[in-house]
Design an enzyme around this catalytic site. Structure first.
Site, short mmCIF file in Angstrom:
data_model
loop_
_atom_site.label_atom_id
_atom_site.label_comp_id
_atom_site.label_asym_id
_atom_site.label_seq_id
_atom_site.Cartn_x
_atom_site.Cartn_y
_atom_site.Cartn_z
N HIS A 188 0.84 -1.20 0.00
CA HIS A 188 0.00 0.00 0.00
C HIS A 188 0.88 1.25 0.00
CE1 HIS A 188 -3.47 2.52 0.97
NE2 HIS A 188 -2.75 3.07 1.92
N HIS A 239 -1.27 1.34 11.55
CA HIS A 239 -0.19 2.32 11.60
C HIS A 239 -0.32 3.27 12.78
CE1 HIS A 239 -3.49 3.68 9.02
NE2 HIS A 239 -3.17 4.93 9.28
N GLU A 244 -4.72 12.84 11.91
CA GLU A 244 -5.52 12.60 10.71
C GLU A 244 -6.98 12.92 10.98
OE1 GLU A 244 -4.94 8.59 9.46
OE2 GLU A 244 -2.80 8.83 9.07
N HIS A 251 -4.07 2.97 14.80
CA HIS A 251 -5.36 2.84 14.14
C HIS A 251 -5.21 2.09 12.83
CE1 HIS A 251 -3.59 6.60 12.64
NE2 HIS A 251 -4.31 6.44 11.54
#
Length: 490
Positions: free
Chosen positions: A327, A370, A376, A409
């Site tokens: 990813h 991560h 975020e 999370h």
């Protein structure tokens, strides 16, 4: 403006090119625009209104007045200098004295001194869709419909950021707004907006964003035909920095958000209310002030410069991703970035996640679990239905989620666990969806409104329950258990 293929053009197109449009805007947008991020532009509503070869003639064409606006220091380097000259019917200084006006109690500007009104959140938060006011709530326009979620810093120091939502049910007849504190990046989520600026008009609808810089006057009206329930969206306010395009590095000359796709208004003088009383509300240090004048503030006949509001359609974003394994970090989806004093840590990156192809092989395709140094904030602009699952997934469009820096999370629902075993064929993902994310080097202080008064904060235990779906597979692996037993660690 040209023609559009009506059968394939809709708000939730996979990519702009699928619409086969021959214009630069969607069918609902009636305005003309200039193109090109970072350019010097010029526009005149009446031919000959722009002086030639100088900025401030002794007598401007048509009896207009020359007025300069600077968005950076006079001595800023040429590459960073932002400024304009406007040619208007009356100078902006023709107004009454400043006076206090009713403040917006849910607007916050200073995050330097934590108090009972500000709160640290070390974990994660989620909000269901923020409520749009109804007629029973009275008249709520853009100046009163802004609600601060959180922020860091303080505008008087020219350093920091604040995240707001706006939810409105009314336009702003004979009323303008000016943010003296910083720049507004506005994300439309529900309803269509007609934004009048001193430089012309901008039509904004879901899938589009616009930036209105510090010190520029504007008016936000609702397009009722496309906004039966009012309008809602998000605002990212930055202090002491400007939004820029991210560097492309090895990508080369094109990709991500291309310069040519940013649209700037053209001069469009307001004559319908030119001699009517106007109120101009200014925000400074989070406090509202007002001035009165007997003429419209949108009386600019011509202008030139590079300190101009602009908009961008997120469906024009050119995605890049892995075509082999693993990813890709989310920074590859950055539309705009606002620098901080730390050159290695942006104050804020504005990222989007929309429809694109996923072809990674031999890889866990969803984002890995991560812990990032950045905080975020995610919000969904549109989607076919409310999202379910892990805490990194937002709920229904119009809501939001937040993870503080270094808080662990990731996505943890059954679909994600199942992704460990699916057949990895090329697939289109994110169909009919558009989500944006704000990554910041700052962790936010949140307001009382965000944590209680908004009424849509999702209970903590609801978010936590999703982690019960994550099994301890190592503890059930026979080969691993044999190794542990052999080492006397079983």
């Amino acid at each position: 403006m040209g023609s559009v293929s009506p059968a394939v053009f809709n708000t939730r197109t996979f990519h702009w090119t699928d619409s086969k449009s021959t214009t630069i805007t969607r069918p609902e947008d009636p305005y003309q625009y200039l193109q090109g991020f970072g350019n010097d532009h010029q526009s005149e509503f009446i031919p000959g209104a722009l002086p030639i070869g100088q900025n401030s003639p002794q007598l401007c064409p048509y009896g207009l007045y020359a007025e300069q606006i600077t968005g950076t220091s006079f001595a800023a380097s040429r590459s960073h200098s932002m400024r304009n000259f406007l040619y208007r019917r009356r100078p902006a200084c023709v107004h009454s004295s400043y006076g206090k006006t009713e403040d917006n109690p849910t607007l916050e500007a200073s995050f330097l001194n934590p108090s009972t009104g500000l709160h640290t959140v070390p974990s994660q938060l989620s909000w269901s869709p923020f409520k749009i006011p109804t007629e029973a709530d009275g008249v709520v326009d853009f100046t009163t419909g802004i609600h601060t979620l959180g922020g860091s810093g303080q505008p008087n120091l020219h350093e920091g950021i604040a995240y707001h939502i706006f939810a409105i049910n009314s336009s702003m007849p004979n009323k303008a707004f000016v943010n003296m504190d910083g720049d507004f990046l506005i994300v439309a989520q529900e309803g269509h907006l007609d934004i009048t600026t001193e430089f012309g008009r901008i039509y904004l609808q879901p899938s589009e964003i616009c930036v209105i810089q510090q010190g520029l006057r504007f008016q936000v009206d609702i397009i009722e035909e496309h906004s039966p329930s009012g309008a809602r969206g998000y605002i990212v306010e930055t202090w002491g920095t400007k939004w820029e395009l991210p560097e492309l590095g090895p990508l080369g000359g094109y990709g991500l958000a291309n310069q040519r796709d940013f649209l700037f208004p053209t001069a469009d003088i307001d004559t319908s209310s030119s001699l009517s009383p106007w109120q101009i509300v200014s925000k400074q240090g989070g406090t509202y002030y007002k001035i009165l004048q007997s003429h419209t503030p949108f009386d600019v006949v011509a202008w030139h410069g590079n300190y101009i509001p602009y908009k961008y359609d997120l469906s024009k974003f050119v995605y890049h991703n892995t075509v082999s394994v693993d990813h890709t970090d989310p920074c590859i989806n950055t539309v705009l970035t606002a620098k901080s004093r730390d050159l290695q840590a942006p104050l804020c990156d504005f990222l989007i996640f929309g429809p694109h192809w996923d072809v990674a092989q031999n890889t866990f395709r969803p984002p890995y679990f991560h812990r990032n140094c950045a905080s975020e904030f995610l919000a969904r602009i549109y989607a076919p239905e409310a999202a379910a699952g892990g805490r990194s997934e937002v709920f229904a469009p119009g809501g939001a989620s937040y993870e503080a820096g270094f808080t662990p999370h990731g996505n943890a629902d059954q679909r994600t666990i199942g992704a460990m075993h699916i057949d990895l064929k090329p697939m289109r993902i994110g169909e009919n969806q558009l989500t944006f994310m704000l990554e910041s080097c700052r962790s936010l202080l949140f307001t009382n409104w965000a944590l209680k008064d908004c009424g849509v904060l999702v209970a903590e235990d609801i978010s936590e329950s999703v982690w019960d779906t994550v099994p301890d597979r190592f503890g059930q692996n026979e080969e691993a258990l044999q190794f542990l037993k052999a080492m006397g660690r079983a």
